[in-house]
Design a protein around this motif. Structure first.
Motif, mmCIF file in Angstrom:
data_model
loop_
_atom_site.group_PDB
_atom_site.id
_atom_site.type_symbol
_atom_site.label_atom_id
_atom_site.label_comp_id
_atom_site.label_asym_id
_atom_site.label_seq_id
_atom_site.Cartn_x
_atom_site.Cartn_y
_atom_site.Cartn_z
ATOM 1 N N ASP A 197 1.725 6.410 -9.012
ATOM 2 C CA ASP A 197 0.484 7.186 -8.930
ATOM 3 C C ASP A 197 0.252 7.696 -7.511
ATOM 4 O O ASP A 197 -0.158 8.841 -7.307
ATOM 5 C CB ASP A 197 -0.710 6.336 -9.375
ATOM 6 C CG ASP A 197 -0.690 6.044 -10.873
ATOM 7 O OD1 ASP A 197 0.029 6.762 -11.601
ATOM 8 O OD2 ASP A 197 -1.381 5.099 -11.307
ATOM 9 N N GLY A 198 0.522 6.840 -6.510
ATOM 10 C CA GLY A 198 0.362 7.247 -5.114
ATOM 11 C C GLY A 198 1.314 8.372 -4.750
ATOM 12 O O GLY A 198 0.948 9.306 -4.033
ATOM 13 N N GLY A 199 2.545 8.286 -5.249
ATOM 14 C CA GLY A 199 3.522 9.331 -4.982
ATOM 15 C C GLY A 199 3.111 10.676 -5.564
ATOM 16 O O GLY A 199 3.315 11.724 -4.946
ATOM 17 N N LYS A 200 2.508 10.655 -6.744
ATOM 18 C CA LYS A 200 2.056 11.902 -7.378
ATOM 19 C C LYS A 200 0.985 12.582 -6.526
ATOM 20 O O LYS A 200 0.981 13.810 -6.381
ATOM 21 C CB LYS A 200 1.520 11.610 -8.777
ATOM 22 C CG LYS A 200 2.599 11.253 -9.785
ATOM 23 C CD LYS A 200 2.002 10.915 -11.147
ATOM 24 C CE LYS A 200 3.104 10.567 -12.150
ATOM 25 N NZ LYS A 200 2.541 10.165 -13.464
ATOM 26 N N HIS B 179 0.838 -1.201 0.000
ATOM 27 C CA HIS B 179 0.000 0.000 0.000
ATOM 28 C C HIS B 179 0.875 1.254 0.000
ATOM 29 O O HIS B 179 1.863 1.320 0.733
ATOM 30 C CB HIS B 179 -0.914 0.013 1.229
ATOM 31 C CG HIS B 179 -2.058 0.960 1.117
ATOM 32 N ND1 HIS B 179 -1.910 2.326 1.257
ATOM 33 C CD2 HIS B 179 -3.375 0.752 0.864
ATOM 34 C CE1 HIS B 179 -3.072 2.921 1.101
ATOM 35 N NE2 HIS B 179 -3.992 1.989 0.862
ATOM 36 N N PRO B 180 0.521 2.257 -0.813
ATOM 37 C CA PRO B 180 1.308 3.499 -0.833
ATOM 38 C C PRO B 180 1.480 4.125 0.551
ATOM 39 O O PRO B 180 2.500 4.741 0.841
ATOM 40 C CB PRO B 180 0.487 4.413 -1.749
ATOM 41 C CG PRO B 180 -0.219 3.469 -2.670
ATOM 42 C CD PRO B 180 -0.549 2.268 -1.827
ATOM 43 N N ARG B 181 0.492 3.959 1.412
ATOM 44 C CA ARG B 181 0.578 4.533 2.761
ATOM 45 C C ARG B 181 1.809 4.038 3.499
ATOM 46 O O ARG B 181 2.517 4.802 4.159
ATOM 47 C CB ARG B 181 -0.686 4.175 3.554
ATOM 48 C CG ARG B 181 -0.684 4.672 4.994
ATOM 49 C CD ARG B 181 -1.966 4.284 5.730
ATOM 50 N NE ARG B 181 -2.145 2.836 5.754
ATOM 51 C CZ ARG B 181 -3.129 2.204 5.122
ATOM 52 N NH1 ARG B 181 -3.992 2.884 4.416
ATOM 53 N NH2 ARG B 181 -3.241 0.895 5.185
ATOM 54 N N GLU B 182 2.076 2.721 3.400
ATOM 55 C CA GLU B 182 3.226 2.144 4.091
ATOM 56 C C GLU B 182 4.540 2.551 3.428
ATOM 57 O O GLU B 182 5.553 2.749 4.098
ATOM 58 C CB GLU B 182 3.107 0.617 4.120
ATOM 59 C CG GLU B 182 1.845 0.098 4.787
ATOM 60 C CD GLU B 182 1.685 0.632 6.198
ATOM 61 O OE1 GLU B 182 2.702 0.709 6.922
ATOM 62 O OE2 GLU B 182 0.559 0.999 6.585
ATOM 63 N N VAL B 183 4.515 2.681 2.120
ATOM 64 C CA VAL B 183 5.737 3.014 1.378
ATOM 65 C C VAL B 183 6.163 4.453 1.633
ATOM 66 O O VAL B 183 7.350 4.746 1.805
ATOM 67 C CB VAL B 183 5.531 2.778 -0.132
ATOM 68 C CG1 VAL B 183 6.746 3.271 -0.921
ATOM 69 C CG2 VAL B 183 5.279 1.289 -0.409
ATOM 70 N N PHE B 184 5.182 5.373 1.701
ATOM 71 C CA PHE B 184 5.507 6.790 1.775
ATOM 72 C C PHE B 184 5.419 7.375 3.186
ATOM 73 O O PHE B 184 5.736 8.555 3.374
ATOM 74 C CB PHE B 184 4.592 7.586 0.843
ATOM 75 C CG PHE B 184 4.777 7.238 -0.609
ATOM 76 C CD1 PHE B 184 5.931 7.609 -1.284
ATOM 77 C CD2 PHE B 184 3.799 6.543 -1.302
ATOM 78 C CE1 PHE B 184 6.114 7.290 -2.619
ATOM 79 C CE2 PHE B 184 3.964 6.227 -2.643
ATOM 80 C CZ PHE B 184 5.130 6.598 -3.306
ATOM 81 N N LYS B 185 4.994 6.588 4.164
ATOM 82 C CA LYS B 185 4.794 7.120 5.515
ATOM 83 C C LYS B 185 6.058 7.773 6.072
ATOM 84 O O LYS B 185 6.041 8.927 6.504
ATOM 85 C CB LYS B 185 4.318 5.996 6.443
ATOM 86 C CG LYS B 185 4.102 6.424 7.885
ATOM 87 C CD LYS B 185 3.394 5.325 8.661
ATOM 88 C CE LYS B 185 4.194 4.044 8.676
ATOM 89 N NZ LYS B 185 3.529 2.977 9.477
ATOM 90 N N SER C 166 11.954 12.858 -2.805
ATOM 91 C CA SER C 166 11.644 11.781 -3.745
ATOM 92 C C SER C 166 12.064 10.449 -3.137
ATOM 93 O O SER C 166 12.734 10.411 -2.094
ATOM 94 C CB SER C 166 12.369 11.996 -5.073
ATOM 95 O OG SER C 166 13.777 12.062 -4.860
ATOM 96 N N VAL C 167 11.657 9.377 -3.777
ATOM 97 C CA VAL C 167 12.056 8.044 -3.328
ATOM 98 C C VAL C 167 12.476 7.214 -4.536
ATOM 99 O O VAL C 167 12.066 7.485 -5.665
ATOM 100 C CB VAL C 167 10.927 7.300 -2.569
ATOM 101 C CG1 VAL C 167 10.498 8.059 -1.336
ATOM 102 C CG2 VAL C 167 9.742 7.024 -3.485
ATOM 103 N N ILE C 168 13.292 6.224 -4.263
ATOM 104 C CA ILE C 168 13.619 5.196 -5.247
ATOM 105 C C ILE C 168 13.216 3.865 -4.648
ATOM 106 O O ILE C 168 13.566 3.555 -3.498
ATOM 107 C CB ILE C 168 15.116 5.205 -5.597
ATOM 108 C CG1 ILE C 168 15.470 6.479 -6.368
ATOM 109 C CG2 ILE C 168 15.484 3.975 -6.422
ATOM 110 C CD1 ILE C 168 16.939 6.610 -6.709
ATOM 111 N N LEU C 169 12.447 3.105 -5.395
ATOM 112 C CA LEU C 169 12.044 1.767 -4.973
ATOM 113 C C LEU C 169 13.085 0.766 -5.437
ATOM 114 O O LEU C 169 13.691 0.937 -6.496
ATOM 115 C CB LEU C 169 10.689 1.401 -5.579
ATOM 116 C CG LEU C 169 9.549 2.415 -5.415
ATOM 117 C CD1 LEU C 169 8.353 1.984 -6.264
ATOM 118 C CD2 LEU C 169 9.165 2.553 -3.966
#
Length: 229
Positions: free
Chosen positions: A199-202, A157-163, A172-175
């Motif tokens: 899309d979540g990051g945008k 989930h984007p929430r966990e990735v970007f929290k 910014s982030v790199i996966l």
């Protein structure tokens, strides 16, 4: 008075942990005394010294450092507040181990990502989805393992990735994640997860610069492959 119920403030002045750390320094205190200073209070039936002594009678310092919040709250007398204190102090210790006064590593290309993460990912038997949080100069602020196991767009989930990235004001982030098979060729699910997170990051205002898949001695950049515009 029962020794367990004896309050720290009722102990002889020279035996209290705070007074001892002021006199002898932290190296002069036992693990029990150091933890007692962190937790500050015991319970209605047990003072903090006895509580900490009991904790260390059941946990080595290494095992205690690795226990999660849920496990810690299983210790009688340790609620969510004390478990959070214990977890936080060990996390600070781990971050100190990684701290360096050297300049932060800067990511200029997918090859930089590969060189940074390959040594720790090459021996992993499961997929590790890791994010690199970057500042405006593309310097790595933090490296965080988000999930372990095969990527699935319904689970990641984007929430966990970007929290954490939001908390650190990352630009910014790199996966990145590894393929234990050694073949970094992206799967359809890898591509779906990437698109979902881009899309979540945008929406959150955090750019996903790339998703680098690391295999055995090689890597694939999904940006170079055209999956990230």
């Amino acid at each position: 008075m029962d020794e367990q119920k004896l309050r720290v403030q009722d102990m002889p002045h020279e035996e209290r942990p705070r007074e001892r750390i002021a006199k002898y320094g932290p190296s002069g205190l036992s693990n029990t005394e150091l933890l007692a200073i962190i937790l500050r209070t015991g319970t209605a039936k047990e003072n903090v010294i006895n509580l900490c002594s009991r904790i260390f009678s059941n946990y080595s310092i290494k095992n205690l450092s690795q226990a999660n919040i849920t496990k810690l709250t299983e210790i009688h007398g340790v609620g969510i507040a004390k478990a959070s204190q214990i977890s936080a102090i060990f996390e600070l210790a781990r971050r100190l181990e990684k701290h360096s006064d050297e300049p932060l590593p800067r990511i200029r290309s997918p090859d930089d990502v590969y060189k940074l993460l390959y040594p720790q990912l090459r021996c992993q038997k499961k997929e590790h989805l890791t994010t690199l949080h970057l500042d405006t100069k593309n310097q790595v602020l933090r490296e965080e393992v988000v999930s372990i196991g095969s990527l699935n767009a319904n689970i990641v989930h984007p929430r966990e990735v970007f929290k954490s990235a939001l908390l650190e004001s990352a630009a910014s982030v790199i996966l990145t994640h590894n393929h234990p098979s050694g073949d970094p060729t992206p799967s359809r699910e890898d591509i779906n997860v990437t698109r979902k997170l881009v899309d979540g990051g945008k929406i959150l205002g955090i750019d996903v610069l790339d998703h680098v898949i690391i295999g055995e001695g090689k890597f694939v950049s999904l940006k170079d492959e055209g999956y990230i515009s």
